[in-house]
Design a protein around this motif. Structure first.
Motif, short mmCIF file in Angstrom:
data_model
loop_
_atom_site.label_atom_id
_atom_site.label_comp_id
_atom_site.label_asym_id
_atom_site.label_seq_id
_atom_site.Cartn_x
_atom_site.Cartn_y
_atom_site.Cartn_z
N ASP A 77 5.73 8.91 15.33
CA ASP A 77 6.42 9.80 14.39
C ASP A 77 7.90 9.79 14.78
N ILE A 78 8.76 9.53 13.83
CA ILE A 78 10.20 9.43 14.13
C ILE A 78 10.74 10.76 14.68
N GLN A 79 10.03 11.84 14.35
CA GLN A 79 10.51 13.15 14.81
C GLN A 79 10.22 13.40 16.29
N HIS A 80 9.33 12.57 16.88
CA HIS A 80 8.98 12.81 18.28
C HIS A 80 9.10 11.57 19.15
N GLU B 255 -2.00 1.82 10.06
CA GLU B 255 -2.44 0.84 9.03
C GLU B 255 -1.23 0.26 8.29
N PHE B 256 -0.17 1.07 8.10
CA PHE B 256 1.01 0.53 7.42
C PHE B 256 1.81 -0.38 8.37
N ALA B 257 1.84 -0.02 9.65
CA ALA B 257 2.53 -0.88 10.63
C ALA B 257 1.87 -2.25 10.66
N GLU C 37 15.03 1.49 11.97
CA GLU C 37 14.45 1.72 10.65
C GLU C 37 13.24 2.65 10.76
N SER C 38 13.06 3.53 9.76
CA SER C 38 11.83 4.34 9.68
C SER C 38 11.72 4.85 8.25
N GLY C 39 10.47 4.96 7.64
CA GLY C 39 9.25 4.30 8.04
C GLY C 39 9.24 2.87 7.51
N VAL C 40 8.29 2.14 7.99
CA VAL C 40 8.28 0.71 7.66
C VAL C 40 7.42 0.42 6.42
N GLY C 41 6.46 1.31 6.10
CA GLY C 41 5.67 1.16 4.88
C GLY C 41 5.03 -0.21 4.78
N SER C 42 5.26 -0.90 3.67
CA SER C 42 4.67 -2.24 3.47
C SER C 42 5.57 -3.34 4.02
N GLY C 43 6.79 -2.99 4.43
CA GLY C 43 7.65 -3.97 5.11
C GLY C 43 8.71 -4.62 4.23
N SER C 44 8.88 -4.14 3.01
CA SER C 44 9.87 -4.76 2.11
C SER C 44 11.28 -4.63 2.70
N LEU C 45 11.67 -3.40 3.04
CA LEU C 45 13.00 -3.19 3.63
C LEU C 45 13.15 -3.99 4.92
N GLN D 136 0.83 -1.21 0.00
CA GLN D 136 0.00 0.00 0.00
C GLN D 136 0.86 1.25 0.00
N THR D 137 2.17 1.06 -0.07
CA THR D 137 3.10 2.20 -0.14
C THR D 137 4.11 1.89 -1.24
N GLN D 138 4.88 2.89 -1.61
CA GLN D 138 6.05 2.60 -2.43
C GLN D 138 6.96 1.70 -1.60
N SER E 161 11.63 -0.78 14.27
CA SER E 161 11.02 -0.06 13.15
C SER E 161 10.03 0.97 13.69
N VAL E 162 10.14 2.21 13.20
CA VAL E 162 9.24 3.27 13.64
C VAL E 162 8.40 3.71 12.44
N GLU E 163 7.08 3.57 12.57
CA GLU E 163 6.15 3.92 11.49
C GLU E 163 5.04 4.80 12.04
N LYS E 164 4.79 5.90 11.32
CA LYS E 164 3.83 6.89 11.80
C LYS E 164 2.38 6.40 11.67
N ILE F 299 16.72 4.76 6.76
CA ILE F 299 15.48 5.53 6.67
C ILE F 299 14.97 5.60 5.23
N ASP F 300 13.66 5.51 5.12
CA ASP F 300 12.97 5.66 3.83
C ASP F 300 11.76 6.53 4.13
N LEU F 301 12.00 7.83 4.19
CA LEU F 301 11.00 8.79 4.65
C LEU F 301 10.82 9.89 3.60
N PRO F 302 9.61 10.46 3.51
CA PRO F 302 9.42 11.55 2.54
C PRO F 302 10.26 12.79 2.89
N GLU F 303 10.53 12.99 4.20
CA GLU F 303 11.35 14.15 4.60
C GLU F 303 12.53 13.68 5.45
C1 LIG Z 1 7.99 4.85 1.10
S1 LIG Z 1 7.25 4.26 2.56
C2 LIG Z 1 8.45 3.14 3.22
C3 LIG Z 1 8.48 1.85 2.45
C4 LIG Z 1 9.33 0.77 3.08
N1 LIG Z 1 10.71 1.15 3.19
C5 LIG Z 1 9.20 -0.53 2.32
O1 LIG Z 1 10.21 -0.98 1.74
O2 LIG Z 1 8.10 -1.11 2.27
C6 LIG Z 1 7.46 5.63 3.66
C7 LIG Z 1 6.81 5.39 5.01
O3 LIG Z 1 7.26 6.37 5.92
C8 LIG Z 1 6.19 6.66 6.80
N2 LIG Z 1 6.47 7.96 7.43
C9 LIG Z 1 6.40 9.18 6.84
N3 LIG Z 1 6.77 10.13 7.72
C10 LIG Z 1 7.07 9.50 8.88
C11 LIG Z 1 7.50 9.94 10.16
N4 LIG Z 1 7.70 11.23 10.40
N5 LIG Z 1 7.72 9.01 11.13
C12 LIG Z 1 7.51 7.69 10.87
N6 LIG Z 1 7.10 7.22 9.67
C13 LIG Z 1 6.88 8.10 8.70
C14 LIG Z 1 4.97 6.62 5.90
O4 LIG Z 1 3.77 6.47 6.64
C15 LIG Z 1 5.31 5.43 4.99
O5 LIG Z 1 4.78 4.25 5.52
#
Ligand SMILES: C[S@@+](CC[C@H](N)C(=O)[O-])C[C@H]1O[C@@H](n2cnc3c(N)ncnc32)[C@H](O)[C@@H]1O
Length: 265
Positions: free
Chosen positions: A157-160, A131-133, A101-109, A75-77, A125-128, A172-176
């Protein structure tokens, strides 16, 4: 060699490589190639086959991690296998290490991290998003057949987040990612490696800036292209289409912050 048992998942695969992930249970499985009785797989070894009612042979294979990543619910990239391989070597992942690790997304990494650290290691693993966790936990359980006891999945949230972890590696695999660097750095041991994957180069520039001000050296960024080839009696050439871009990998080593500032000049 262990034989297939009831309730196991098996990859039914044609000679040309088309495959279906099917559970061995008391039910027929049908495709355009015909029908097989799945219970006929019980007692067979990997590499043997079932024959459909149309006379097509379907090989019985166990899933590799690569097979599973492309078949599991997403459900995520996700991070693709080619990049997972690079993360393991350039991140110097080894049995016994602790990884944050953060975020965990669909769990591939996460699947690959758990295999790399083995039973003696630990993955936090830290996931915000809950539903993705949950999705990742389910994908991991289905692959390993159980929930690994050395995996801690924290919904935050990994930031807090407040954690008690001294990590050998941060991945880390995070948008920011740039916003998370000063948060994760205190959890990373001195000399430890941080690996970040980002699809856009703008993200990478901001990540470099943060890495430099947070005590990292040997910062390298690269991307990997995987081009498949078709090989048969008449042709030997690249396939027409490819996944041309997945992401940029950035790897950096944490050192004493003051030393890192000096190294920047
Ligand atoms: C691209 S996906 C990760 C995919 C994952 N690496 C995999 O291989 O399946 C990015 C994830 O980061 C999570 N995310 C975004 N910002 C976050 C934050 N501040 N703290 C924790 N997780 C965060 C999103 O909810 C999303 O699940």
């Amino acid at each position: 060699m262990t034989v297939f048992r009831p309730d196991e998942w098996v990859l039914l695969t044609t000679q040309k490589g088309k495959s279906w992930l099917v559970r061995i249970e008391n039910a027929p499985y049908s495709s355009h190639l015909g029908t097989v009785n799945m219970m006929d797989a019980v007692g067979k070894e990997e590499g043997e086959f079932l024959e459909t009612n149309k006379g097509v042979k379907l090989f019985l294979l166990r899933l590799t991690m690569e097979d599973y990543i492309f078949k599991m619910k997403r459900q995520t990239q996700i991070i693709y296998p080619k990049d997972l391989g690079a993360i393991i070597i350039y991140g110097d992942l080894q049995p016994g290490l602790t990884i944050l690790e953060s975020g965990v997304g669909s769990g591939s990494l996460c699947l690959a991290l758990l295999r790399a650290v083995g039973e003696r290691g630990r993955v936090v693993s830290v996931e915000k998003r809950e539903e993705f966790a949950l999705l990742a936990a389910d994908n991991i359980k289905r692959f390993y057949g159980y929930s690994p006891p050395n995996h801690d999945l924290v919904v935050a949230d990994i930031q807090h987040v407040c954690l008690k972890v001294a990590a050998d590696r941060v991945v880390i695999d995070l948008p920011e990612p740039w916003g998370a660097i000063n948060k994760v750095t205190p959890f990373l041991k001195m000399g430890g490696l941080l690996v970040s994957l980002s699809p856009n180069v703008g993200q990478v520039q901001l990540t470099h800036r943060e890495l430099k001000t947070n005590g990292y050296i040997h910062i390298q960024t690269f991307e990997l292209l995987k081009r498949d080839w078709m090989i048969d009696a008449l042709r030997a050439r690249p396939v027409d289409r490819m996944v041309a871009h997945t992401g940029f990998l950035t790897v950096a080593k944490k050192v004493n912050r003051a030393t890192a500032m000096l190294a920047a000049f």
